[in-house]
Design a protein around this motif. Structure first.
Motif, mmCIF file in Angstrom:
data_model
loop_
_atom_site.group_PDB
_atom_site.id
_atom_site.type_symbol
_atom_site.label_atom_id
_atom_site.label_comp_id
_atom_site.label_asym_id
_atom_site.label_seq_id
_atom_site.Cartn_x
_atom_site.Cartn_y
_atom_site.Cartn_z
ATOM 1 N N LEU A 247 107.501 9.980 8.693
ATOM 2 C CA LEU A 247 106.166 9.681 8.175
ATOM 3 C C LEU A 247 105.912 8.175 8.138
ATOM 4 C CD1 LEU A 247 103.538 10.822 6.993
ATOM 5 C CD2 LEU A 247 104.487 10.345 4.730
ATOM 6 N N MET A 330 106.090 14.500 2.494
ATOM 7 C CA MET A 330 105.897 13.863 3.792
ATOM 8 C C MET A 330 105.077 14.748 4.725
ATOM 9 S SD MET A 330 107.393 10.951 3.332
ATOM 10 C CE MET A 330 106.500 11.189 1.776
ATOM 11 N N TYR A 331 105.383 16.022 4.723
ATOM 12 C CA TYR A 331 104.664 16.961 5.587
ATOM 13 C C TYR A 331 103.182 17.001 5.221
ATOM 14 C CZ TYR A 331 103.831 21.317 8.181
ATOM 15 O OH TYR A 331 103.359 22.266 9.055
ATOM 16 N N GLY A 334 101.241 13.903 6.394
ATOM 17 C CA GLY A 334 101.183 13.662 7.825
ATOM 18 C C GLY A 334 99.924 14.201 8.466
ATOM 19 N N SER A 338 101.493 16.976 11.273
ATOM 20 C CA SER A 338 102.654 17.655 10.707
ATOM 21 C C SER A 338 102.908 19.019 11.316
ATOM 22 C CB SER A 338 102.495 17.795 9.186
ATOM 23 O OG SER A 338 102.491 16.531 8.557
ATOM 24 N N LEU A 345 107.865 15.287 12.333
ATOM 25 C CA LEU A 345 107.676 15.855 10.998
ATOM 26 C C LEU A 345 107.820 17.374 11.025
ATOM 27 C CD1 LEU A 345 104.709 13.757 9.553
ATOM 28 C CD2 LEU A 345 106.963 14.035 8.502
#
Length: 383
Positions: A247, A330-331, A334, A338, A345
């Protein structure tokens, strides 16, 4: 056989250790095989050779584990050290970096006693690393007539056996998964294979008890709880770290649709990266602290307590849960990148979810630990 692990206190800076530095240097090389790994569902032979050269397959107590296959092979190596000396020397006749695949849990095969050993037939799941291995580990029951052999108290008894890889057949199509495809954890079978007694041992505990204490060194005196659980936990936290890095890289390049600034300029993304780093490192620190406490207790000649062993398992599971939380942050941030299959990711998220489903990292370990602290029987899986 040469002793692999040194008798010393654990280093305070794990990341500065040579195996970790070598693993970090190999990162771009491993990434270069990404398409082949996904397609072939195995580690490429050239990459396996580099792992051998780096010494990853000769680490019995790795201070850093390079991926799921190496982690599982390390546990397999420990199990084989519980064999009679004749069997151990046969398996490691060509060196300490012999790769062991298979599974350490009970069940899968049945054996008929014959002169010098057994004839075994069976099928086992999760043959992680079966394509690069020399030996396969499986568990079985011995038949006396048409009934399984039992212990004096009437309970079921299982044995472990180590088969030559050439004696095993891989069940094609049995590892159809969304993540961790490269582990090649296919089902595998043997059919009426002769297994010499020197390559068998009683399956002592659920799922794994230390049957290798006779070997010199602190590593071999550690309770199994310092191995099983932490070995998979190290893999999942490593994947989460890769997700954070992914990310960060994306945020420096991507300008979301309808925005004028890069993703990294978004305060919510900045907050998420900071939180994810703190969450992940908190879990890693607890895990490291518990493993170090157990290691130092054994190094000082003491016996570990049930509470210490419980906290070691809890720390492994907690670190894994923290990795999930960090990866989810993070996902989420994104954006549409993502869920694109080709994105880093997406790859990290898929692999992390598969690792997180391992029984060694299941949430059931929390109540087991709680029963220990409440002075109750935690059950046979934690002792």
């Amino acid at each position: 056989m040469r002793q692999i692990a040194e008798d010393k206190l654990l280093p305070t800076d794990i990341d500065a250790e040579p195996p970790v530095q070598v693993a970090a240097a190999l990162r771009p090389v491993i990434r270069g095989y990404r398409d082949e790994i996904e397609r072939e569902q195995r580690l490429p032979k050239a990459l396996v050779e580099q792992f051998h050269t780096a010494g990853f397959y000769s680490l019995v107590m790795p201070r850093a584990l390079v991926g799921w296959n190496v982690a599982n092979s390390s546990i397999g190596q420990l199990v084989t050290l519980g064999l009679p000396d004749e069997g151990v020397h046969e398996i490691y006749a060509r060196g300490a970096d012999t790769v062991i695949a298979g599974t350490a849990v009970m069940g899968g095969g049945r054996a008929v006693p014959v002169a010098g050993g057994y004839r075994v037939t069976g099928r086992w799941p999760f043959g992680t690393g079966c394509q690069e291995s020399s030996w396969m580990l499986g568990s079985f029951q011995i038949l006396d007539g048409d009934q399984p052999r039992r212990s004096p108290d009437g309970s079921s008894v299982y044995w472990r056996g180590i088969f030559q890889r050439s004696e095993a057949q891989i069940v094609e199509g049995s590892w159809d998964v969304s993540g961790m495809r490269a582990t090649g954890s296919f089902d595998w079978t043997v059919n009426d294979v002769f297994l010499p007694e020197r390559r068998t041992m009683v399956h002592a505990g659920v799922p794994l008890d230390n049957q290798w204490k006779r070997w010199p060194g602190i590593s071999y005196a550690l309770p199994a709880q310092a191995w099983v659980g932490p070995h998979h936990s190290a893999v999942i936290t490593g994947i989460a770290r890769a997700g954070i890095d992914a990310l960060i890289e994306l945020a420096g390049e991507k300008t979301p649709r309808g925005r004028t600034g890069r993703l990294c300029e978004n305060p919510q993304v900045q907050d998420a990266v900071g939180r994810a780093d703190a969450i992940l490192n908190a879990g890693r620190a607890y895990r490291s602290a518990m493993i170090t406490e157990i290691w130092n207790t054994v190094a000082a000649g003491g016996d570990t307590t049930l509470e210490q062993r419980a906290r070691c398992r809890l720390a492994a599971v907690h670190a894994a849960d923290n990795a999930r939380e960090a990866m989810d942050l993070m996902y989420r941030h994104g954006g549409s990148t993502s869920y694109r299959r080709e994105s880093r990711l997406a790859e990290c998220w898929r692999d992390l979810q598969v690792v997180g489903q391992a029984a060694t990292l299941a949430p059931e370990w929390y109540p087991m630990g709680g029963r220990v602290f409440l002075k109750m029987d935690p059950g046979p899986r934690l002792r």
